[in-house]
Design a protein around this motif. Structure first.
Motif, short mmCIF file in Angstrom:
data_model
loop_
_atom_site.label_atom_id
_atom_site.label_comp_id
_atom_site.label_asym_id
_atom_site.label_seq_id
_atom_site.Cartn_x
_atom_site.Cartn_y
_atom_site.Cartn_z
N CYS A 164 0.83 -1.19 0.00
CA CYS A 164 0.00 0.00 0.00
C CYS A 164 0.87 1.25 0.00
O CYS A 164 1.95 1.24 0.58
N HIS A 165 0.38 2.31 -0.64
CA HIS A 165 1.12 3.58 -0.62
C HIS A 165 0.18 4.75 -0.37
O HIS A 165 0.42 5.85 -0.82
N GLN A 166 -0.89 4.50 0.37
CA GLN A 166 -1.84 5.56 0.70
C GLN A 166 -1.16 6.60 1.59
O GLN A 166 -0.14 6.34 2.22
N ARG A 167 -1.77 7.78 1.64
CA ARG A 167 -1.19 8.87 2.43
C ARG A 167 -2.05 9.25 3.65
O ARG A 167 -1.69 10.14 4.38
N ASN A 168 -3.16 8.59 3.86
CA ASN A 168 -4.01 8.91 5.01
C ASN A 168 -3.53 8.11 6.23
O ASN A 168 -4.22 7.26 6.75
N VAL A 169 -2.32 8.41 6.67
CA VAL A 169 -1.67 7.61 7.70
C VAL A 169 -2.18 7.89 9.10
O VAL A 169 -2.66 8.97 9.41
N THR A 170 -2.08 6.86 9.91
CA THR A 170 -2.41 6.93 11.33
C THR A 170 -1.23 6.36 12.10
O THR A 170 -0.38 5.69 11.53
#
Length: 109
Positions: free
Chosen positions: A38-44
């Motif tokens: 995954c390379h999403q940017r909505n990180v937690t």
């Protein structure tokens, strides 16, 4: 209105533009999900060793997966994140089928 403005100014202006306390972790992980698939940017933020089990807030115990990989993956049982947080090992699958650390992939099935 004057009271509201003064209260806002006193309470919020000092913290405007100031990063939260996890900014260094997000920056280390380049604001991208640390999952290898995954390379999403909505990180937690995620504690690799849960705080309830003695984990700390130290950088080596923190990583930043996206919301889906964190909630559905790690907490949903589809992924397992192993320490250290700066270079985690990911175990993929409810019944582990693959282990990934960095670019190294090992089939387990």
């Amino acid at each position: 209105v004057e009271f509201l403005c003064a209260t806002f100014w006193r309470n919020w202006v000092p913290s405007l533009g100031v990063s939260d306390k996890w900014e260094a972790i997000y920056r280390r992980d380049r604001y991208r999900c640390t999952s290898p698939v995954c390379h999403q940017r909505n990180v937690t933020l995620h504690h690799v060793q849960y705080r309830a089990r003695g984990g700390s807030d130290e950088a080596h115990n923190l990583t930043s997966p996206c919301a889906f990989c964190h909630l559905e993956g790690e907490h949903g049982g589809r992924l397992k994140i192993l320490p250290p947080g700066s270079n985690p090992t990911w175990v993929l699958g409810r019944r582990p089928i693959m282990r990934v650390q960095g670019r190294e992939r090992v089939l387990l099935a």
